[in-house]
Design a protein around this motif. Sequence first.
Motif, mmCIF file in Angstrom:
data_model
loop_
_atom_site.group_PDB
_atom_site.id
_atom_site.type_symbol
_atom_site.label_atom_id
_atom_site.label_comp_id
_atom_site.label_asym_id
_atom_site.label_seq_id
_atom_site.Cartn_x
_atom_site.Cartn_y
_atom_site.Cartn_z
ATOM 1 N N GLY A 285 0.220 -1.415 0.348
ATOM 2 C CA GLY A 285 -0.203 0.039 -0.013
ATOM 3 C C GLY A 285 0.495 1.051 0.288
ATOM 4 N N LYS A 286 0.897 2.216 0.400
ATOM 5 C CA LYS A 286 0.742 3.556 0.488
ATOM 6 C C LYS A 286 0.955 4.372 1.534
ATOM 7 N N VAL A 287 1.675 5.173 2.414
ATOM 8 C CA VAL A 287 1.437 5.912 3.227
ATOM 9 C C VAL A 287 0.306 7.036 3.218
ATOM 10 N N VAL A 288 -0.288 7.224 3.688
ATOM 11 C CA VAL A 288 -1.479 8.478 2.974
ATOM 12 C C VAL A 288 -0.952 9.351 4.463
ATOM 13 N N HIS A 289 -1.221 8.648 5.614
ATOM 14 C CA HIS A 289 -0.957 10.136 7.087
ATOM 15 C C HIS A 289 0.051 9.397 7.737
ATOM 16 N N ASN A 290 1.145 10.497 8.259
ATOM 17 C CA ASN A 290 2.352 9.817 9.124
ATOM 18 C C ASN A 290 2.256 11.349 10.799
ATOM 19 N N ASP A 291 1.934 11.173 11.002
ATOM 20 C CA ASP A 291 1.536 12.299 12.125
ATOM 21 C C ASP A 291 0.200 11.998 13.458
ATOM 22 N N THR A 292 0.380 12.597 14.956
ATOM 23 C CA THR A 292 -0.220 12.694 15.625
ATOM 24 C C THR A 292 -1.694 12.434 15.107
ATOM 25 N N LEU A 293 -2.332 11.655 15.884
ATOM 26 C CA LEU A 293 -3.968 11.794 16.041
ATOM 27 C C LEU A 293 -4.319 11.586 17.339
ATOM 28 N N ARG A 294 -5.768 13.435 17.725
ATOM 29 C CA ARG A 294 -5.951 13.540 19.711
ATOM 30 C C ARG A 294 -6.290 12.364 19.669
ATOM 31 N N GLY A 295 -6.366 11.780 20.397
ATOM 32 C CA GLY A 295 -7.127 10.456 21.229
ATOM 33 C C GLY A 295 -6.670 8.711 20.235
ATOM 34 N N PHE A 296 -5.566 8.969 19.537
ATOM 35 C CA PHE A 296 -4.318 7.808 19.039
ATOM 36 C C PHE A 296 -2.935 7.903 18.840
ATOM 37 N N GLY A 297 -2.539 8.888 20.025
ATOM 38 C CA GLY A 297 -0.682 9.038 19.593
ATOM 39 C C GLY A 297 -0.239 9.418 18.143
ATOM 40 N N HIS A 298 0.237 8.691 17.626
ATOM 41 C CA HIS A 298 1.200 8.563 16.068
ATOM 42 C C HIS A 298 0.533 7.637 15.570
ATOM 43 N N VAL A 299 0.071 8.340 14.674
ATOM 44 C CA VAL A 299 -0.783 7.157 13.556
ATOM 45 C C VAL A 299 0.191 7.395 11.909
ATOM 46 N N ILE A 300 -0.016 6.468 11.700
ATOM 47 C CA ILE A 300 0.039 5.384 10.424
ATOM 48 C C ILE A 300 -0.760 5.430 9.774
ATOM 49 N N ILE A 301 -1.691 6.259 8.582
ATOM 50 C CA ILE A 301 -2.676 4.861 8.306
ATOM 51 C C ILE A 301 -1.482 4.718 6.295
ATOM 52 N N VAL A 302 -2.282 3.508 6.245
ATOM 53 C CA VAL A 302 -2.040 3.043 4.987
ATOM 54 C C VAL A 302 -2.469 3.106 3.731
ATOM 55 N N TYR A 303 -2.963 3.208 2.842
ATOM 56 C CA TYR A 303 -4.464 2.916 1.897
ATOM 57 C C TYR A 303 -3.850 1.412 1.025
ATOM 58 N N HIS A 304 -4.928 0.465 1.177
ATOM 59 C CA HIS A 304 -4.556 -0.536 -0.059
ATOM 60 C C HIS A 304 -4.726 -0.081 -1.149
ATOM 61 N N GLY A 305 -5.421 0.426 -1.461
ATOM 62 C CA GLY A 305 -6.656 0.389 -2.526
ATOM 63 C C GLY A 305 -7.881 -0.096 -2.518
ATOM 64 N N ASN A 306 -8.274 0.346 -3.564
ATOM 65 C CA ASN A 306 -9.921 0.044 -3.885
ATOM 66 C C ASN A 306 -10.630 0.080 -2.212
ATOM 67 N N ASP A 307 -10.119 1.078 -1.870
ATOM 68 C CA ASP A 307 -10.865 2.033 -0.532
ATOM 69 C C ASP A 307 -11.489 1.311 0.887
ATOM 70 N N TYR A 308 -9.597 0.716 0.513
ATOM 71 C CA TYR A 308 -9.548 -0.409 2.030
ATOM 72 C C TYR A 308 -8.740 0.394 2.254
ATOM 73 N N TYR A 309 -8.084 0.638 3.872
ATOM 74 C CA TYR A 309 -7.149 0.838 4.895
ATOM 75 C C TYR A 309 -6.800 0.410 5.535
ATOM 76 N N SER A 310 -4.990 0.676 6.573
ATOM 77 C CA SER A 310 -4.619 -0.508 7.586
ATOM 78 C C SER A 310 -4.516 1.431 8.314
ATOM 79 N N LEU A 311 -4.585 1.445 9.876
ATOM 80 C CA LEU A 311 -4.584 2.010 10.768
ATOM 81 C C LEU A 311 -3.206 1.550 11.800
ATOM 82 N N TYR A 312 -2.404 2.636 11.904
ATOM 83 C CA TYR A 312 -1.211 2.027 13.308
ATOM 84 C C TYR A 312 -0.715 3.017 14.011
ATOM 85 N N ALA A 313 -2.124 2.740 15.963
ATOM 86 C CA ALA A 313 -1.788 4.323 16.326
ATOM 87 C C ALA A 313 -0.488 3.593 17.401
#
Length: 367
Positions: A285-313
Motif C-alpha cells: 500500500g501507500k502511506v497517506v498519514h504519518n502524524d499525531t492524531l488526537r486520541g490515537f497518539g502517533h498514527v500511520i494510515i496505509v491505503y491499500h487501494g479500492n477503498d481499503y485502509y489499515s491504521l496503526y496507532a
Amino acid sequence: MKTWVLPFLLCLCLVCVPARAEDSGSLQESLQQEHRRADQREMEVRKLTEKAGELSTSLSGIENDIASLLERIRKQETVLQEIRKNERATRQEHFALEQEKQRIAKELSGLVRTLWPVHLQSAHSRFEGVDSWDTFDRRFNWLADIYNATRAKFEEARVNSERIASNLERQRTLEKEAEAQLDQVNTTKDRLLDRKYALRKNLRSVTRKRDDAEAELSSILSAIQSLKYQLQSQKTKRFSHHKRTLPWPVQGRLVAGFNPNANPPVRGLAISTQDAASVSSVFWGKVVHNDTLRGFGHVIIVYHGNDYYSLYAFLSETHVTNGQEVEKDEPLGLAGYYPLVDGPGLYFELRFHQKPINPKLWLTSTQ
C-alpha cells in the motif's frame, strides 16, 4: 448681618475648596487609567487583527495551492487516461493479432499437409503416370499454385509475427509511461494531501473546533478518499482477495477485540506488546498519514487501494514517510505507550469506505 456669619462663611469656603480639588484630581487619574486601558485594548485588537490577517493570507495561500494542485492533477490524470486508453487499444490489437496468427497457422498447416505428400511423390516418381503434356501442365500449375499459396502464407505469418513483436514492445512502452505518469499523479496528490492537512489544522486553530477522535479520523479518511489514489500494486495485488491470510501487524497479546457496539465502541484491536516492538504493514500500500492524531497518539494510515485502509496507532517511532509505497510485512515503526494496556502496545484498525471492519476476519487465525 450678624457679625458671626461672615467668619463662618469664610471657614466654610476654606473647607470646601480643597475637597473639590481632590475630587478633580481623582477623576483625572481615573480618566487617564481608562485611556491607558483603551490604548492597551487597541494594541491588542491591532495585534489580533494583524494575526488574523496573516492567518487569512496563509489560508488563502494554502487554498490557492490546493486549487493549483487540483488543476495539475486533473491534467495529469487526463494524460494518464489517454495512456490507459492506448494500452487497452494495444491489448485489443494484440488479441486480434493472436487470433490472426492462429488462423494463419491453421491455414498453413492445411497447405503443408496437402503439399508434402505431393512433394514426396514428385521427388520419388518424377513424372511417372504423366501420359500427356496437358496432364503434366495441369499438375505443374497446380503444384505451382500450392507452392505460391504456401509461400504467401509463410510471408503472412512473418508479417504477423513482426506486428505481434511490435505490439508487445508498444505495450511495454505504454506500461512504463503509465507507471511514470501514475507516479507523477500520486506525487501531486501527496502534496495536495499535505496542503489539505495544513488547511485543516489552520482552520481548526481559527474555529477552535473540538472534534472527537472518530470525527477527526473520518475527516482525514474523507480527504484521502477524495483523491482517488491508484497504486502500482493494485494491478496484481487486491486486498479483497486476501481475507484470513493477512499477517498480524505486531507480535503481542490481544487485550480487546473488535466490538463497535461497546460503550465506548472498540473499532479495532488493542494489542499489548514488548517494549519497542516492530510494527509492520499487513499488505502492500501507500502511506497517506504519518502524524499525531488526537486520541490515537502517533498514527500511520496505509491505503491499500479500492477503498481499503489499515491504521496503526500509539507508535513511538516511525520508519516511513508520507507518500511512500510499502511492501507487505515492511516495518512501519515501533510500538509506543498505549494507555489502554498501560504499557507498550498497538491499536490496529482496518477500514473499508472509511467504515471500520473486523480485523480478525482478515488476519491469520494465530499470531
